[in-house]
Design an enzyme around this catalytic site. Structure first.
Site, short mmCIF file in Angstrom:
data_model
loop_
_atom_site.label_atom_id
_atom_site.label_comp_id
_atom_site.label_asym_id
_atom_site.label_seq_id
_atom_site.Cartn_x
_atom_site.Cartn_y
_atom_site.Cartn_z
N SER A 1 0.84 -1.21 0.00
CA SER A 1 0.00 0.00 0.00
C SER A 1 0.86 1.25 0.00
O SER A 1 1.97 1.26 0.55
CB SER A 1 -0.86 -0.02 1.27
OG SER A 1 -1.46 1.22 1.47
N TYR B 1 -2.02 -1.56 11.08
CA TYR B 1 -2.23 -2.03 9.70
C TYR B 1 -1.06 -1.62 8.80
O TYR B 1 -0.47 -2.45 8.09
CB TYR B 1 -3.55 -1.47 9.12
CG TYR B 1 -3.66 -1.69 7.63
CD1 TYR B 1 -3.93 -2.94 7.11
CD2 TYR B 1 -3.46 -0.63 6.72
CE1 TYR B 1 -4.00 -3.15 5.73
CE2 TYR B 1 -3.54 -0.83 5.35
CZ TYR B 1 -3.81 -2.09 4.86
OH TYR B 1 -3.87 -2.29 3.50
N LYS C 1 2.03 -3.92 6.73
CA LYS C 1 2.43 -3.87 5.30
C LYS C 1 3.95 -3.71 5.20
O LYS C 1 4.60 -4.36 4.37
CB LYS C 1 1.72 -2.72 4.58
CG LYS C 1 0.24 -2.97 4.35
CD LYS C 1 -0.01 -4.13 3.40
CE LYS C 1 -1.41 -4.67 3.48
NZ LYS C 1 -1.63 -5.95 2.83
#
Ligand code: NAD
Ligand code: UFG
Length: 341
Positions: A126, A151, A155
């Site tokens: 992302s 989160y 990643k």
């Protein structure tokens, strides 16, 4: 033709990618635990492509069930790894769940890939890894910044784990795809985004408001240092994004990758503000959208958009679908889901 394992293949981006893979002749095996998707997505994929992909309902953290699946579907050539939890706010509340699902899930997957002699992986990363970049547009050489949520941290950790696994086990290779903001639905309206509960993301909130499920959209902030004061993102059509996975897969399987761990930014190259997107939605669909300006959302960054010229040069890929068409696809999907004529 090659056989591809798609984890999280019934989810939003996964289902659109499965369609493109099948339309390019790949055989697809989906694994998904349905934690954020519905089994009827398989019908949608079949309705579009005429092919029902193989499907195994399992949790990628369950290595026994996963191995049974890999034995049953032996001869997998490569993996596209979408399966993960993705709600930024929830990740703050349930950080350990996020680390388990996203980080431990990846470790299980890589371990089983080694055991089953599967060498290629495409990973869903992302643009969140860049944070608020100092220079815009953002290219792949921009430094990653300290993550602002568990989160985002997963990643970054997953990217690092893949990189380290490649160093340890020389026959692995990977492409890390850093998505900007995926939006829209398949033009057939057979598959699309299915958020559970109140949507966090802008476009599903807009379409649900237009459908009458929500009273009005809250625009989070009009005091950013941007031309109209609202925050800017790079909204990429999910079908264009899905097509990039096919290009990346062709690259890995043909061995034309330039290193064992390549990174591509996937965006349109243009930034659009929240207010511009709202106005484009109203113009494109002819639907009035009630909205009000409220304060900034905690943790939001001001503006990001991609420099995707590396993907254009190396993958021969660009995201060209006009925003109005993309927003219409999202609205058509919402209307179908809500039975609106
Ligand atoms: P999604 O939630 O729609 O799809 C994820 C799918 O994975 C779901 O079908 C879910 O049921 C499944 N899943 C989750 N955990 C699993 C597990 N342990 N075992 C098996 N299946 C599991 O999400 P999406 O928007 O399609 O995102 C796909 C990937 O792209 C994710 O890794 C996400 O972090 C990443 N990503 C998404 C965005 C975005 O804005 N949508 C942006 C950047 C990156
Ligand atoms: N926004 C509103 N009102 C809303 C929802 C969003 O004004 O009801 C604004 C946000 O403040 C932001 C923009 O719309 O300025 C886009 O917000 P989204 O929540 O749709 O997307 P984000 O850029 O915050 O984050 C998304 C995913 C992340 C991912 C990131 C980059 O949620 O998981 O894109 O890919 F990391």
């Amino acid at each position: 033709m090659a056989k591809i394992l798609v984890t999280g293949g019934l989810g939003y981006i996964g289902s659109h990618t499965v369609v493109e893979l099948q339309q390019n002749g790949y055989e697809v095996v989906i694994v998904d635990n349905l934690s954020n998707s519905e089994i009827k997505v398989l019908d949608g994929i079949e309705a579009i492509t005429g092919i029902r992909p193989h499907f195994e309902q399992l949790d990628i953290c369950d290595d026994k069930a996963f191995q049974v699946c890999l034995t049953k579907h032996n001869g997998i050539d490569a993996v596209i790894h979408f399966a993960a939890s993705k709600a930024v706010g929830e990740s703050v509340e349930k950080s350990l769940d996020y680390y388990r699902n996203n980080v431990y899930g990846l470790i299980q997957l890589l371990t089983l890939m080694r055991k089953n002699d599967i060498k290629h992986i495409i990973f869903s990363s992302s643009c969140t890894v860049y944070g608020q970049a100092e220079q815009l547009p953002i290219d792949e050489t921009a430094p990653r910044q300290t993550a602002t949520s568990p989160y985002g941290n997963t990643k970054q950790m997953c990217e690092d784990i893949i990189r380290d696994a490649i160093i340890s086990y020389h026959d692995f290779n990977a492409i890390l795809l850093r998505y900007f903001n995926p939006i829209g639905a398949h033009p057939s309206a057979m598959i699309g985004e299915l958020p559970k509960g109140v949507p966090n993301n802008l476009v599903p909130y807009i379409t649900q408001t237009a459908a009458g499920l929500r009273k009005e959209l809250s625009v989070f902030g009009d005091d950013y240092n941007t031309p109209d004061g609202s925050a800017i993102r790079d909204y990429i059509y999910v079908v264009d994004l899905a097509k990039a996975h096919v290009k990346a897969m062709q690259r890995l399987l043909s061995g034309s990758n330039k290193s064992d761990c390549e990174i591509f930014n996937l965006g349109t190259g243009s930034g659009v503000s929240v207010l511009e997107l709202v106005n484009t939605f109203m113009e494109a669909t002819g639907v009035n959208l009630p909205y009000k300006i409220v304060g900034r959302r905690a943790g939001d960054i001001e503006q990001v958009w991609a420099d995707s010229s590396y993907a254009e040069k190396e993958l021969g890929w660009t995201a060209k679908t006009p925003l109005a068409e993309v927003l219409n696809s999202a609205w058509n999907w919402e209307k179908k889901v809500r039975n609106i004529q």
